[in-house]
Design a protein around this motif. Structure first.
Motif, mmCIF file in Angstrom:
data_model
loop_
_atom_site.group_PDB
_atom_site.id
_atom_site.type_symbol
_atom_site.label_atom_id
_atom_site.label_comp_id
_atom_site.label_asym_id
_atom_site.label_seq_id
_atom_site.Cartn_x
_atom_site.Cartn_y
_atom_site.Cartn_z
ATOM 1 N N LEU A 160 0.827 -1.202 0.000
ATOM 2 C CA LEU A 160 0.000 0.000 0.000
ATOM 3 C C LEU A 160 0.860 1.250 0.000
ATOM 4 O O LEU A 160 0.509 2.259 -0.612
ATOM 5 C CB LEU A 160 -0.932 -0.013 1.212
ATOM 6 C CG LEU A 160 -2.056 -1.062 1.188
ATOM 7 C CD1 LEU A 160 -2.856 -1.009 2.477
ATOM 8 C CD2 LEU A 160 -2.958 -0.853 -0.028
ATOM 9 N N VAL A 161 2.005 1.200 0.708
ATOM 10 C CA VAL A 161 2.909 2.347 0.739
ATOM 11 C C VAL A 161 3.450 2.631 -0.659
ATOM 12 O O VAL A 161 3.504 3.791 -1.106
ATOM 13 C CB VAL A 161 4.062 2.099 1.730
ATOM 14 C CG1 VAL A 161 5.086 3.220 1.639
ATOM 15 C CG2 VAL A 161 3.530 1.970 3.140
ATOM 16 N N ASP B 240 0.751 4.260 -2.690
ATOM 17 C CA ASP B 240 0.555 5.670 -2.333
ATOM 18 C C ASP B 240 1.678 6.540 -2.879
ATOM 19 O O ASP B 240 1.435 7.661 -3.348
ATOM 20 C CB ASP B 240 0.476 5.826 -0.813
ATOM 21 C CG ASP B 240 -0.879 5.414 -0.253
ATOM 22 O OD1 ASP B 240 -1.863 5.503 -1.003
ATOM 23 O OD2 ASP B 240 -0.938 5.001 0.919
ATOM 24 N N THR C 214 -0.831 12.505 2.698
ATOM 25 C CA THR C 214 -1.298 12.365 4.079
ATOM 26 C C THR C 214 -1.170 10.926 4.555
ATOM 27 O O THR C 214 -0.730 10.664 5.690
ATOM 28 C CB THR C 214 -2.754 12.833 4.197
ATOM 29 O OG1 THR C 214 -2.842 14.214 3.789
ATOM 30 C CG2 THR C 214 -3.250 12.710 5.629
ATOM 31 N N ARG C 215 -1.536 9.963 3.708
ATOM 32 C CA ARG C 215 -1.404 8.550 4.091
ATOM 33 C C ARG C 215 0.059 8.162 4.279
ATOM 34 O O ARG C 215 0.407 7.423 5.204
ATOM 35 C CB ARG C 215 -2.067 7.659 3.038
ATOM 36 C CG ARG C 215 -3.590 7.724 3.024
ATOM 37 C CD ARG C 215 -4.187 6.602 2.186
ATOM 38 N NE ARG C 215 -3.800 6.692 0.793
ATOM 39 C CZ ARG C 215 -4.497 7.342 -0.144
ATOM 40 N NH1 ARG C 215 -5.620 7.968 0.188
ATOM 41 N NH2 ARG C 215 -4.080 7.351 -1.402
ATOM 42 N N LEU C 216 0.932 8.658 3.400
ATOM 43 C CA LEU C 216 2.358 8.368 3.539
ATOM 44 C C LEU C 216 2.905 8.965 4.838
ATOM 45 O O LEU C 216 3.719 8.346 5.536
ATOM 46 C CB LEU C 216 3.131 8.924 2.339
ATOM 47 C CG LEU C 216 2.960 8.174 1.019
ATOM 48 C CD1 LEU C 216 3.576 8.967 -0.124
ATOM 49 C CD2 LEU C 216 3.611 6.790 1.100
ATOM 50 N N THR D 283 1.251 9.509 7.572
ATOM 51 C CA THR D 283 0.760 8.690 8.682
ATOM 52 C C THR D 283 1.564 7.401 8.813
ATOM 53 O O THR D 283 1.932 6.992 9.920
ATOM 54 C CB THR D 283 -0.728 8.348 8.475
ATOM 55 O OG1 THR D 283 -1.477 9.571 8.389
ATOM 56 C CG2 THR D 283 -1.258 7.508 9.626
ATOM 57 N N HIS D 284 1.869 6.774 7.692
ATOM 58 C CA HIS D 284 2.609 5.516 7.715
ATOM 59 C C HIS D 284 4.019 5.705 8.273
ATOM 60 O O HIS D 284 4.508 4.881 9.058
ATOM 61 C CB HIS D 284 2.686 4.925 6.310
ATOM 62 C CG HIS D 284 3.486 3.654 6.234
ATOM 63 N ND1 HIS D 284 2.959 2.420 6.568
ATOM 64 C CD2 HIS D 284 4.792 3.423 5.871
ATOM 65 C CE1 HIS D 284 3.886 1.498 6.423
ATOM 66 N NE2 HIS D 284 5.010 2.074 5.994
ATOM 67 N N PHE D 285 4.680 6.793 7.864
ATOM 68 C CA PHE D 285 6.066 7.020 8.296
ATOM 69 C C PHE D 285 6.162 7.920 9.528
ATOM 70 O O PHE D 285 7.255 8.366 9.892
ATOM 71 C CB PHE D 285 6.878 7.637 7.154
ATOM 72 C CG PHE D 285 7.129 6.693 6.008
ATOM 73 C CD1 PHE D 285 8.024 5.646 6.147
ATOM 74 C CD2 PHE D 285 6.450 6.844 4.802
ATOM 75 C CE1 PHE D 285 8.265 4.774 5.088
ATOM 76 C CE2 PHE D 285 6.677 5.981 3.746
ATOM 77 C CZ PHE D 285 7.584 4.934 3.880
ATOM 78 N N SER D 286 5.015 8.191 10.149
ATOM 79 C CA SER D 286 4.963 9.018 11.374
ATOM 80 C C SER D 286 5.556 10.402 11.148
ATOM 81 O O SER D 286 6.266 10.948 12.006
ATOM 82 C CB SER D 286 5.697 8.314 12.528
ATOM 83 O OG SER D 286 5.100 7.070 12.809
#
Length: 366
Positions: free
Chosen positions: A2-3, A6, A212-214, A216-219
């Motif tokens: 998913l990353v 994105d 935004t999703r990236l 969130t994934h990588f904090s």
């Protein structure tokens, strides 16, 4: 998996959004020429079209309740514009000569809107009031740019003020005339601009959501995603254009382009959607970006007015200030309780160093 998806969406959407925005700019310039708009209004129209990616990204974030990302995109891109358009442009050109009247005309509006932006972000006035205050400065400015010299002379102002305004607008027209030479538009240009604008909106929405999703994934803090990543990516077309023109000795219009772009960013990308959806509770991180936006605007204008242009040293100063801004924002974004050392102190040092540079130059001239 998913990353990777994105990241692919972000890169493709960014490329599509920026390419489509370029087509929107060129077609709108042709339409403006077709309608007989002045060079000043053509410049504003081009700035608005060039701002389409950041405005769309900011509006998307605000509509989804991501206030820090939305505010960060708009205000962060304004700080980036000052560094990339003015700073880098001056470094590449070596020297950009500017009319002092043009600096005052656009500078008063630019500083006023930066102040309004800061006051609104601080939560001191509601977004609706801030929008009215910003438009109170921008609308007369646009009317002046669109008026002929004879009409400006008939404005009910003291004769000296009316003559100054007519001269300032004429000088700004002359600066922009070196840059804007659009072909005469046709009906087809309206259709192309409309289609490309839809593409820009769709691609910018996809880019903002993927970023935004990236994050969130990588904090990665939302303020970094908005104020640094999206702000820089969405401002790339204007930056490339600025460097291209500066390298060919045609950078005089960069000040007007930067100030117009920043003003339209704040109004269309922040104040209008915030008036509808709200901005949420005041954020120390957004406050910091707004403070840097105002301070760097004043510093750039002060140096430009003092020296009737931008030198390579001034450009390097603005770029250096932007790097300090990035460091300060990174510290604040990753601190649970950011103190003065990571937020206000770096800004104060940049302001003090800039003031010392102006004062030292003054003493040398005496």
């Amino acid at each position: 998996m998913l990353v990777a998806a994105d990241l692919f969406v972000f890169l493709v959407a960014a490329a599509v959004s920026l390419s489509a925005s370029y087509l929107v700019v060129t077609r709108l310039e042709r339409i403006g020429e077709w309608l007989g708009l002045s060079e000043g209004l053509l410049g504003v129209l081009a700035a608005l079209a060039g701002d389409a990616p950041e405005i769309t990204s900011a509006v998307t974030a605000l509509a989804l309740g991501q206030a820090q990302v939305g505010a960060g995109v708009v205000i962060g891109s304004n700080v980036f514009n000052l560094a990339a358009l003015l700073g880098l442009g001056a470094v590449v050109a070596g020297r950009i000569a500017l009319h002092r009247n043009v600096i005052l005309l656009g500078g008063v509006v630019g500083v006023w809107i930066a102040v309004v932006c800061l006051v609104m972000v601080l939560g001191l006035i509601p977004a609706g009031a801030a929008l009215v205050a910003a438009l109170a400065a921008l609308i007369p400015y646009l009317i002046a740019l669109g008026a002929s010299r004879a009409r400006l002379a008939r404005i009910p102002l003291p004769r000296r003020w009316a003559a100054w305004l007519a001269e300032a607008v004429s000088e700004e027209e002359a600066e922009l005339e070196e840059v804007i030479h659009p072909a005469h538009g046709r009906g087809r240009d309206v259709a192309v601009a409309g289609v490309m604008l839809v593409v820009v909106v769709a691609a910018s929405v996809a880019m903002e959501q993927a970023a935004t999703r990236l994050g969130t994934h990588f904090s990665i803090p939302p303020i970094i995603i908005g104020g640094v990543v999206l702000a820089a990516v969405t401002s790339l077309p204007n930056s490339v254009s600025a460097v291209y023109l500066a390298a060919r000795g045609r950078g005089a219009a960069m000040l007007s382009t930067t100030l117009n772009s920043n003003a339209l960013n704040v109004i269309a990308g922040l104040l209008v959607p915030a008036t509808i959806t709200g901005l949420g509770a005041p954020s120390g991180q957004a406050n910091l970006i707004a403070l840097w936006y105002l301070a760097l605007t004043v510093i750039a204008l002060a140096y430009a007015y003092r020296y009737s242009g931008m030198s390579r040293a001034t450009g390097a100063l603005i770029i250096g200030a932007y790097l300090v801004f990035l460091g300060s924002l990174w510290i604040v974004a990753h601190s649970a309780e950011p103190g003065l050392a990571g937020s206000v102190v770096p800004l104060a040092l940049v302001v003090a160093a800039s003031g010392a540079g102006l004062a030292a130059r003054r003493r040398r001239l005496r």
